[in-house]
Design a protein around this motif. Sequence first.
Motif, PDB file in Angstrom:
ATOM      1  N   GLU A 138       0.806  -1.218   0.000  1.00  0.00           N
ATOM      2  CA  GLU A 138       0.000   0.000   0.000  1.00  0.00           C
ATOM      3  C   GLU A 138       0.846   1.278   0.000  1.00  0.00           C
ATOM      4  OE1 GLU A 138      -2.892   0.007   3.070  1.00  0.00           O
ATOM      5  OE2 GLU A 138      -3.680  -1.974   2.574  1.00  0.00           O
ATOM      6  N   TRP A 139       2.147   1.136   0.033  1.00  0.00           N
ATOM      7  CA  TRP A 139       3.011   2.325   0.115  1.00  0.00           C
ATOM      8  C   TRP A 139       4.134   2.179  -0.910  1.00  0.00           C
ATOM      9  CZ3 TRP A 139       6.769   3.895   4.582  1.00  0.00           C
ATOM     10  CH2 TRP A 139       7.106   5.239   4.446  1.00  0.00           C
ATOM     11  N   MET A 140       3.950   2.749  -2.080  1.00  0.00           N
ATOM     12  CA  MET A 140       4.902   2.579  -3.169  1.00  0.00           C
ATOM     13  C   MET A 140       6.257   3.187  -2.841  1.00  0.00           C
ATOM     14  SD  MET A 140       5.661   1.322  -6.032  1.00  0.00           S
ATOM     15  CE  MET A 140       4.132   0.771  -6.770  1.00  0.00           C
ATOM     16  N   LYS A 141       6.272   4.372  -2.202  1.00  0.00           N
ATOM     17  CA  LYS A 141       7.553   5.000  -1.855  1.00  0.00           C
ATOM     18  C   LYS A 141       8.342   4.097  -0.908  1.00  0.00           C
ATOM     19  CE  LYS A 141       6.056   9.810  -2.344  1.00  0.00           C
ATOM     20  NZ  LYS A 141       5.833  11.095  -1.636  1.00  0.00           N
ATOM     21  N   GLY A 142       7.680   3.586   0.098  1.00  0.00           N
ATOM     22  CA  GLY A 142       8.361   2.693   1.034  1.00  0.00           C
ATOM     23  C   GLY A 142       8.852   1.434   0.362  1.00  0.00           C
ATOM     24  N   ALA A 143       8.067   0.901  -0.594  1.00  0.00           N
ATOM     25  CA  ALA A 143       8.474  -0.314  -1.297  1.00  0.00           C
ATOM     26  C   ALA A 143       9.728  -0.064  -2.133  1.00  0.00           C
ATOM     27  CB  ALA A 143       7.326  -0.797  -2.184  1.00  0.00           C
ATOM     28  N   ILE A 144       9.801   1.087  -2.801  1.00  0.00           N
ATOM     29  CA  ILE A 144      10.975   1.402  -3.632  1.00  0.00           C
ATOM     30  C   ILE A 144      12.221   1.512  -2.766  1.00  0.00           C
ATOM     31  CG2 ILE A 144      12.007   3.188  -5.083  1.00  0.00           C
ATOM     32  CD1 ILE A 144       9.194   3.751  -6.161  1.00  0.00           C
ATOM     33  N   ILE A 145      12.100   2.199  -1.619  1.00  0.00           N
ATOM     34  CA  ILE A 145      13.249   2.354  -0.733  1.00  0.00           C
ATOM     35  C   ILE A 145      13.671   1.009  -0.152  1.00  0.00           C
ATOM     36  CG2 ILE A 145      14.023   3.366   1.447  1.00  0.00           C
ATOM     37  CD1 ILE A 145      13.899   5.360  -0.831  1.00  0.00           C
ATOM     38  N   ALA A 146      12.689   0.215   0.315  1.00  0.00           N
ATOM     39  CA  ALA A 146      13.015  -1.065   0.935  1.00  0.00           C
ATOM     40  C   ALA A 146      13.594  -2.058  -0.065  1.00  0.00           C
ATOM     41  CB  ALA A 146      11.767  -1.658   1.595  1.00  0.00           C
ATOM     42  N   ALA A 147      13.209  -1.918  -1.336  1.00  0.00           N
ATOM     43  CA  ALA A 147      13.712  -2.846  -2.359  1.00  0.00           C
ATOM     44  C   ALA A 147      15.109  -2.469  -2.845  1.00  0.00           C
ATOM     45  CB  ALA A 147      12.745  -2.872  -3.538  1.00  0.00           C
ATOM     46  N   PHE A 148      15.616  -1.327  -2.428  1.00  0.00           N
ATOM     47  CA  PHE A 148      16.916  -0.870  -2.939  1.00  0.00           C
ATOM     48  C   PHE A 148      18.026  -1.868  -2.626  1.00  0.00           C
ATOM     49  CE2 PHE A 148      20.954   1.345  -2.228  1.00  0.00           C
ATOM     50  CZ  PHE A 148      21.136   1.940  -3.466  1.00  0.00           C
ATOM     51  N   SER A 149      18.125  -2.304  -1.356  1.00  0.00           N
ATOM     52  CA  SER A 149      19.225  -3.202  -0.957  1.00  0.00           C
ATOM     53  C   SER A 149      19.149  -4.556  -1.653  1.00  0.00           C
ATOM     54  CB  SER A 149      19.229  -3.381   0.558  1.00  0.00           C
ATOM     55  OG  SER A 149      19.487  -2.150   1.205  1.00  0.00           O
ATOM     56  N   PRO A 150      17.991  -5.281  -1.631  1.00  0.00           N
ATOM     57  CA  PRO A 150      17.969  -6.588  -2.309  1.00  0.00           C
ATOM     58  C   PRO A 150      18.168  -6.491  -3.818  1.00  0.00           C
ATOM     59  CG  PRO A 150      15.777  -5.990  -1.504  1.00  0.00           C
ATOM     60  CD  PRO A 150      16.736  -5.040  -0.892  1.00  0.00           C
ATOM     61  N   VAL A 151      17.636  -5.429  -4.445  1.00  0.00           N
ATOM     62  CA  VAL A 151      17.839  -5.281  -5.890  1.00  0.00           C
ATOM     63  C   VAL A 151      19.309  -5.009  -6.195  1.00  0.00           C
ATOM     64  CG1 VAL A 151      17.313  -3.837  -7.893  1.00  0.00           C
ATOM     65  CG2 VAL A 151      15.474  -4.569  -6.372  1.00  0.00           C
ATOM     66  N   ALA A 152      19.952  -4.201  -5.357  1.00  0.00           N
ATOM     67  CA  ALA A 152      21.391  -3.944  -5.542  1.00  0.00           C
ATOM     68  C   ALA A 152      22.183  -5.233  -5.411  1.00  0.00           C
ATOM     69  CB  ALA A 152      21.864  -2.914  -4.517  1.00  0.00           C
ATOM     70  N   ALA A 153      21.795  -6.082  -4.462  1.00  0.00           N
ATOM     71  CA  ALA A 153      22.484  -7.354  -4.295  1.00  0.00           C
ATOM     72  C   ALA A 153      22.290  -8.246  -5.514  1.00  0.00           C
ATOM     73  CB  ALA A 153      21.974  -8.053  -3.038  1.00  0.00           C
ATOM     74  N   LEU A 154      21.076  -8.247  -6.084  1.00  0.00           N
ATOM     75  CA  LEU A 154      20.832  -9.048  -7.287  1.00  0.00           C
ATOM     76  C   LEU A 154      21.665  -8.539  -8.463  1.00  0.00           C
ATOM     77  CD1 LEU A 154      16.966  -9.586  -7.052  1.00  0.00           C
ATOM     78  CD2 LEU A 154      18.723 -11.350  -6.883  1.00  0.00           C
ATOM     79  N   LEU A 155      21.772  -7.230  -8.577  1.00  0.00           N
ATOM     80  CA  LEU A 155      22.614  -6.675  -9.634  1.00  0.00           C
ATOM     81  C   LEU A 155      24.078  -7.055  -9.410  1.00  0.00           C
ATOM     82  CD1 LEU A 155      21.022  -3.120 -10.013  1.00  0.00           C
ATOM     83  CD2 LEU A 155      20.820  -5.063 -11.581  1.00  0.00           C
ATOM     84  N   PHE A 156      24.515  -7.068  -8.149  1.00  0.00           N
ATOM     85  CA  PHE A 156      25.879  -7.523  -7.821  1.00  0.00           C
ATOM     86  C   PHE A 156      26.079  -8.962  -8.288  1.00  0.00           C
ATOM     87  CE2 PHE A 156      28.540  -9.931  -4.882  1.00  0.00           C
ATOM     88  CZ  PHE A 156      29.747  -9.236  -4.961  1.00  0.00           C
ATOM     89  N   MET A 157      25.064  -9.811  -8.040  1.00  0.00           N
ATOM     90  CA  MET A 157      25.165 -11.207  -8.469  1.00  0.00           C
ATOM     91  C   MET A 157      25.298 -11.314  -9.984  1.00  0.00           C
ATOM     92  SD  MET A 157      22.253 -12.990  -6.083  1.00  0.00           S
ATOM     93  CE  MET A 157      22.345 -12.986  -4.295  1.00  0.00           C
TER      94      MET A 157
END
Length: 609
Positions: A138-157
Amino acid sequence: MFRLVRSLRSFFTMTEHDVRSAMALTQVLVKDLAFRLSIESAIAALFLWIGEFQLTAIWLLMVIPSEFAEVILSRAMNKADVVTKRHLFAQFAISIFGGAAWAVTGAYLWWTGNIVYMSVGVLMMVGVTMHVSLKYAEWMKGAIIAAFSPVAALLFMACVPPNITHSLPERLLIVLGVFGLIYYMAIMAGANYSRQSKLKKALEAASQASEAKSIFLATMSHEIRTPMNGVLGMAELLERSRLDEAQKEMVHIIRASGDTLIGVIDDILDLSKIEAGHHALEPHVFSLNEMMSTIAATSEMSARDRNLTFLCNYDLDANLHLYGDALRLRQVIGNLISNAIKFTDEGLVSLSVEARPIENTEDIGLVIRVRDTGLGISEAEQARIFEPFVQGDGSMARRHGGTGLGLPIVQHFARLMGGSLTLDSTPGKGSEFTFTCTLPLAEAPEEAPSVILPLERPGISLARHDRPRVLVAEDHYPNRRVIELMLKNCDIDLSFAENGQQAVDACARTRFDMVLMDIQMPGLSGVEALHQIRSQERQLGQAPVPIVALTANAMKHQVAEYEQAGFSSHLSKPIMVEELMRTIQAYTPVDTMAFRDEQVQVHTVHYNS
């Protein structure tokens, strides 16, 4: 560049929606804290088991503080008078730090080159991304911020090769697979957010529709009750005059028909409040014996009017007092008896009441049965008899009338009281409704000593034998005339105002003993007039005059609003003579308000703008 800056500024501009979403998110995350800690502790134990001591320490040092920081933030937001940007940015920081714990761990496991560790690392990234997409739906801004770390890790992989030997096509497959994973998780998160947004809009639309329906019903109730006050008021006054038998019968039919219409309005309002979930019980101490005596007396008269026999079987302790909502209990029993009398053409209607003490408790189990020898109800009709607006078959509705709301309302109140309502019926033999509930025993309340009203009150300059002065603020002429005729045999000085402003002006010129104030009037409403009168009294150092709300707005929450606004009490339309007299007697300083055989002149003043 400037467009990017504007976009970032817009992104970090917090709205009321962001505040509500952040509050809801913290509550959900705190609620799930125990489950997340158990999963994270299990992961730490497994890291220890495989000998990854440093990884275990790093894992715990990042995960545990972020989880408890969530609890601290939630409490701070709940205690704060206003949730500020600092709270929201703190939520962003906690989300990034908590996600980083999983991201760093997953990236490390991927980089080891161990196929098992690599699989676990990918699963951790998928899991934390799924967590973000669901919890932050229900909170798109919070979802984008919270997804930053796992998405960065996936890009690292995808970009940093693991510590294993592989060919270029294999490497490209890994990159393509990771980007595909990110893409499809983004699609899933977006779809989930869209679904939640549509659901929220649908709920808001339903809430607005329910509110609009409640307003419409309240308005219709007011608009119907206002003219019905003139009809029933005049009918009651006519019934008190010298009439022959035929005329008395005609007036009786007018009053009975008006009372039926008011009952239909009340049933519709009750059903509306039930559907909106606004009904609540108002328990207090009451005498069961007195209640049953009153119900039996009125029911016997109703049965006699239809040439039916009414039997009542109850043997209750005169001192038996219970704690519960006596009004709703009376409504349940009265509705069942009224239905039984209505749908029985010949024979009898019986009421039996049992009050059984429940062992090892201070509760009483009530069993109330209402039986009739009417037409009975078929099994097919019994399956839907408790649905709103259902009244057996169509022929029954045509013969006996009614809205089909009584039984659904009764069943709702039975459930609200923690009881049950059952039906046993045989076509051609009759029906038996059984209502059961449990109520706590209560001590009999002490009888309040009778209060003798003083002849004079502070702030009211009345000579000992002066008539009480009563102001009626009412914009509807027929209602003013009804009140005037109801009080024509009372020794009072009666004044009328046709709107709120006239009432305020009249109170500024004259000290009244009480004011009957309509609520919905042109110009100043009754509530606004009340506030201005109270302001005048404070400025002059006068004692507040009793002001009674005189209105067709009879719903319980409306009455509560009037009392909260400062009205002394409430008198509902249609007005009955006895209720009007009791209300005036309660607030006037002299006790000369009884009806007299001879007519006493009423000194009537009309205040006009």
